[in-house]
Design a protein around this motif. Structure first.
Motif, PDB file in Angstrom:
ATOM      1  N   TRP A  61      -1.833 -16.652   4.216  1.00 24.60           N
ATOM      2  CA  TRP A  61      -1.526 -16.195   2.876  1.00 24.60           C
ATOM      3  C   TRP A  61      -2.490 -16.374   1.801  1.00 24.60           C
ATOM      4  N   ASP A  62      -2.688 -17.857   1.579  1.00 25.01           N
ATOM      5  CA  ASP A  62      -3.445 -18.097   0.358  1.00 25.01           C
ATOM      6  C   ASP A  62      -4.960 -17.732   0.978  1.00 25.01           C
ATOM      7  N   GLY A  63      -5.442 -17.615   2.010  1.00 32.19           N
ATOM      8  CA  GLY A  63      -6.873 -17.183   2.349  1.00 32.19           C
ATOM      9  C   GLY A  63      -6.992 -15.461   2.111  1.00 32.19           C
ATOM     10  N   SER A  64      -5.874 -14.879   2.355  1.00 32.55           N
ATOM     11  CA  SER A  64      -5.863 -13.500   2.200  1.00 32.55           C
ATOM     12  C   SER A  64      -5.838 -12.995   0.638  1.00 32.55           C
ATOM     13  N   ARG A  65      -5.019 -13.802   0.170  1.00 33.07           N
ATOM     14  CA  ARG A  65      -5.125 -13.437  -1.351  1.00 33.07           C
ATOM     15  C   ARG A  65      -6.426 -13.794  -1.857  1.00 33.07           C
ATOM     16  N   SER A  66      -7.095 -14.650  -1.448  1.00 36.66           N
ATOM     17  CA  SER A  66      -8.373 -15.101  -2.111  1.00 36.66           C
ATOM     18  C   SER A  66      -9.517 -14.247  -1.639  1.00 36.66           C
ATOM     19  N   VAL A  67      -9.552 -13.800  -0.086  1.00 35.98           N
ATOM     20  CA  VAL A  67     -10.586 -12.899   0.264  1.00 35.98           C
ATOM     21  C   VAL A  67     -10.385 -11.203  -0.125  1.00 35.98           C
ATOM     22  N   TRP A  68      -9.128 -10.912  -0.084  1.00 36.65           N
ATOM     23  CA  TRP A  68      -8.744  -9.697  -0.425  1.00 36.65           C
ATOM     24  C   TRP A  68      -7.802  -9.226  -1.545  1.00 36.65           C
ATOM     25  N   GLY A  69      -7.683 -10.461  -2.017  1.00 37.54           N
ATOM     26  CA  GLY A  69      -6.866 -10.036  -3.704  1.00 37.54           C
ATOM     27  C   GLY A  69      -5.615  -9.561  -3.345  1.00 37.54           C
ATOM     28  N   ILE A  70      -5.120 -10.006  -2.369  1.00 38.49           N
ATOM     29  CA  ILE A  70      -3.511  -9.471  -1.912  1.00 38.49           C
ATOM     30  C   ILE A  70      -2.657 -10.093  -3.021  1.00 38.49           C
TER      31      ILE A  70
END
Length: 259
Positions: A250-259
């Motif tokens: 979740w944290d990585g996705s928010r950082s990489v793709w701005g989710i």
């Protein structure tokens, strides 16, 4: 009261105490998911890099308590197997931290941990209960990844557990060995973190203010783990690893793709 600390209100102080309590329980032996949750909670109050700087002195103090609590409850062979790769990973992390974002690392580690859990769930009951033999090549790979992710994203637990959990060591030995390995890793990380300027007066004052909560939580975690049987301990470890993988993804996705 708050002027010398890294936060300036009572709500932030309460959140900071909760964060170090979670990290303390993890250090006592209850799994890395709590540590990541604690780090995430502290990052709500201060920037992530500053949160890491505040936590490192606290981690070192908790390591001392954990080492005393689990003294000689470790597998020397496993320490010797995992430590060289872990230290190489820390060195690689220090050298490349400027080129790889925390978000990418968290996403990759989370996905690896999730695949590991899926493999465990889909395996038969007998396979899950069978201890796997040591594999020097696998140990070198996972320990290096663990040291690297510990430095760049404070997420060294999942790669380490991917190799060590299937060994099915007695709970006390598993916890004691983990404590010994990561105590050394955290001690080594002092030099690069000092070079990054994370040990200023405000951060150290904040660490000192939060330290009593952290130490009490560590002792509580130790007391809980020492009362757990293997058939209870390992399902908890896999559950915590699953929660940790979801958090990292979740944290990585928010950082990489701005989710």
């Amino acid at each position: 009261m708050y002027e010398i600390l890294a936060f300036d209100d009572l709500t932030s102080l309460i959140l900071a105490m909760l964060s170090v309590a979670l990290v303390g329980l993890a250090k006592g032996g209850l799994g890395g998911a709590m540590a990541i949750m604690g780090m995430a909670t502290l990052s709500l109050i201060v920037p992530p890099v500053q949160a890491a700087g505040i936590l490192l002195p606290i981690l070192l103090a908790m390591d001392a308590v954990s080492l005393w609590s689990w003294w000689k409850s470790w597998d020397v062979r496993l320490i010797r197997t995992m430590l060289p790769g872990a230290l190489v990973g820390v060195a690689i992390g220090w050298a490349t931290a400027a080129y790889v974002t925390d978000g990418v690392i968290r996403l990759i580690v989370g996905l690896i941990a999730l695949l590991f859990i899926i493999r465990w769930v889909t395996a038969g009951k007998a396979a899950r209960a069978t201890a796997q033999p040591h594999n020097p090549v696998a140990a070198a790979i996972w320990s290096t990844i663990s040291g690297y992710t510990s430095f760049v994203a404070h997420a060294g637990g999942p790669p380490y557990q991917i190799y060590t959990v299937p060994l099915r060591l007695p709970p006390k030995i598993f916890t004691g060995t983990s404590v010994a390995v990561f105590s050394i890793i955290n001690f080594v990380k002092v030099i690069p973190y000092f070079a990054l300027g994370q040990f200023d007066t405000q951060n150290l004052a904040t660490s000192a203010a939060l330290l009593p909560v952290a130490l009490l939580a560590t002792l509580a975690g130790v007391a809980i783990v020492k009362r757990l049987r293997a058939e209870v301990f390992y399902p908890i470890m896999y559950t915590m690893l699953f929660l940790l993988s979801v958090k990292l993804i979740w944290d990585g996705s928010r950082s990489v793709w701005g989710i």
